[in-house]
Design a protein around this motif. Sequence first.
Motif, PDB file in Angstrom:
ATOM      1  N   ALA A 152      -0.666   0.052  -9.459  1.00 44.82           N
ATOM      2  CA  ALA A 152      -1.459  -1.099  -9.485  1.00 44.82           C
ATOM      3  C   ALA A 152      -1.337  -2.235 -10.090  1.00 44.82           C
ATOM      4  O   ALA A 152      -0.936  -3.190 -10.463  1.00 44.82           O
ATOM      5  N   ASN A 168       1.270  -1.280   0.339  1.00 47.88           N
ATOM      6  CA  ASN A 168       0.124  -0.171   0.265  1.00 47.88           C
ATOM      7  C   ASN A 168       0.478   1.491   0.045  1.00 47.88           C
ATOM      8  O   ASN A 168       2.171   1.223   0.829  1.00 47.88           O
ATOM      9  N   LEU A 223      -3.094  11.407 -10.117  1.00 47.08           N
ATOM     10  CA  LEU A 223      -3.449  10.279  -9.636  1.00 47.08           C
ATOM     11  C   LEU A 223      -3.304   9.097  -9.971  1.00 47.08           C
ATOM     12  O   LEU A 223      -3.211   7.486  -9.573  1.00 47.08           O
ATOM     13  N   LYS A 224      -4.257   9.583 -11.064  1.00 46.49           N
ATOM     14  CA  LYS A 224      -4.994   8.370 -12.201  1.00 46.49           C
ATOM     15  C   LYS A 224      -3.375   7.565 -12.725  1.00 46.49           C
ATOM     16  O   LYS A 224      -3.265   6.609 -12.772  1.00 46.49           O
ATOM     17  N   ASN A 271      -1.745   5.597 -10.157  1.00 46.14           N
ATOM     18  CA  ASN A 271      -2.724   4.322 -10.219  1.00 46.14           C
ATOM     19  C   ASN A 271      -2.511   3.302 -10.962  1.00 46.14           C
ATOM     20  O   ASN A 271      -2.185   2.208 -10.039  1.00 46.14           O
ATOM     21  N   ARG A 272      -2.278   3.681 -11.767  1.00 46.01           N
ATOM     22  CA  ARG A 272      -2.108   2.506 -13.056  1.00 46.01           C
ATOM     23  C   ARG A 272      -0.758   1.988 -12.779  1.00 46.01           C
ATOM     24  O   ARG A 272      -0.950   1.047 -13.173  1.00 46.01           O
ATOM     25  N   PHE A 329      -1.013   8.701  -0.576  1.00 43.69           N
ATOM     26  CA  PHE A 329      -0.707   9.680  -1.420  1.00 43.69           C
ATOM     27  C   PHE A 329      -1.329  10.341  -1.002  1.00 43.69           C
ATOM     28  O   PHE A 329      -2.079  10.683  -0.451  1.00 43.69           O
ATOM     29  N   ASP A 368      -2.270  -0.908  -3.834  1.00 36.94           N
ATOM     30  CA  ASP A 368      -3.193  -0.575  -3.505  1.00 36.94           C
ATOM     31  C   ASP A 368      -2.944   1.571  -3.340  1.00 36.94           C
ATOM     32  O   ASP A 368      -1.679   1.690  -2.622  1.00 36.94           O
ATOM     33  N   ILE A 369      -3.950   2.237  -3.224  1.00 35.50           N
ATOM     34  CA  ILE A 369      -3.115   3.448  -2.773  1.00 35.50           C
ATOM     35  C   ILE A 369      -3.709   3.953  -1.668  1.00 35.50           C
ATOM     36  O   ILE A 369      -5.006   3.112  -1.476  1.00 35.50           O
ATOM     37  N   ALA A 390       5.155   6.819  -9.523  1.00 37.86           N
ATOM     38  CA  ALA A 390       5.376   5.868  -9.953  1.00 37.86           C
ATOM     39  C   ALA A 390       6.335   5.035  -9.712  1.00 37.86           C
ATOM     40  O   ALA A 390       6.739   4.558  -8.404  1.00 37.86           O
TER      41      ALA A 390
END
Length: 344
Positions: A86, A61, A78-79, A82-83, A64, A91-92, A305
Amino acid sequence: MATIQGVAELAGVSTATVSRALAGKSTVSAATRQKVEDAARELGYVASATASSLASGRTRNVGFVLPVLGSWYYGSVLKGANRALADAGYDITLYHLEDTDRHPERRKRLFAEFLQRKRVDAFIAVSVELTDAELARIHDLRKPMVGVGGPLPGVTTLSLDDVAVASLATSHLTSLGHRRIGFVGGEEGDNLDFQLPRHRREGYEAALAEAGIEPDPRLLAVADFTIQGGYEATKQLLGDPRAHPTAIFAISDETAIGAILAARDLGIRVPDDLSVIGIDGHELGEFFELTTVDQHPVEQGRLAAQALLAELRPDKAATPIAVDLPYELKVRRSTAVPPARQRD
């Protein structure tokens, strides 16, 4: 129901090896990991997150930290993050710092309690300028961290050169022949970290100076980073008979879209009577045919990320680095040469 014992039997390995392979441990060979993953896929086995956490000491995890939730820019970063996270099995958990000026106890509690509950393996902070005390708490946790937006001592940071970006946007207008260029943006005291409004105004003024243009305070209009803010500020600027700009540099794309809508409501044609440029690369930019300096926020999130995942590797030596984020000028129909009657 599929079990770890079943995966071990099918793959011909021990349950401990299955656990290590699915946790991504470097002690498992690529061939063995592939056998385990194939067996798990065939049986439909998914490792328990709780069990994996207890065995590995990892939560899978990432925390963020964002200053604003409703912003297109932050949502895009964030998008992208997250990609990538993931895809790597993470997880975030979202931490929100909005309105901490009026409620400072919320921010204090975040760093004093929430981030220290060991529910995350690492942190990504976007446009959050941390105090020395907050940074010390993060470093005391001995968890990797990546910052997006400005320098953070001892932290890998991805930064956009806001002075250069604003200078590029303004220079595009001066190269077209504009000399009466309005600035629609925030004040230095705005609640934004890393002094972004001030840096973008510095870039605007630097480009004017390079073109031999004296800044005119009558061409400055205060606005936030929203469409509504840009609309209201531009309406005041265009309604001032002393200003008469032929172009506007807006501090963000949403502010620029508000400027375009204000001009239309006043019967001023874009770009025939007024050129408008923004910064961001907003998804609505193409619809409004907005010239912009695209800072690729989704890509910023992906890069953040990736940098964090690299620091989470067991063999990674903690060496903070500074990364310059990319940007590019995208010319569309909202900018053009000024009308002949308005040229100096």
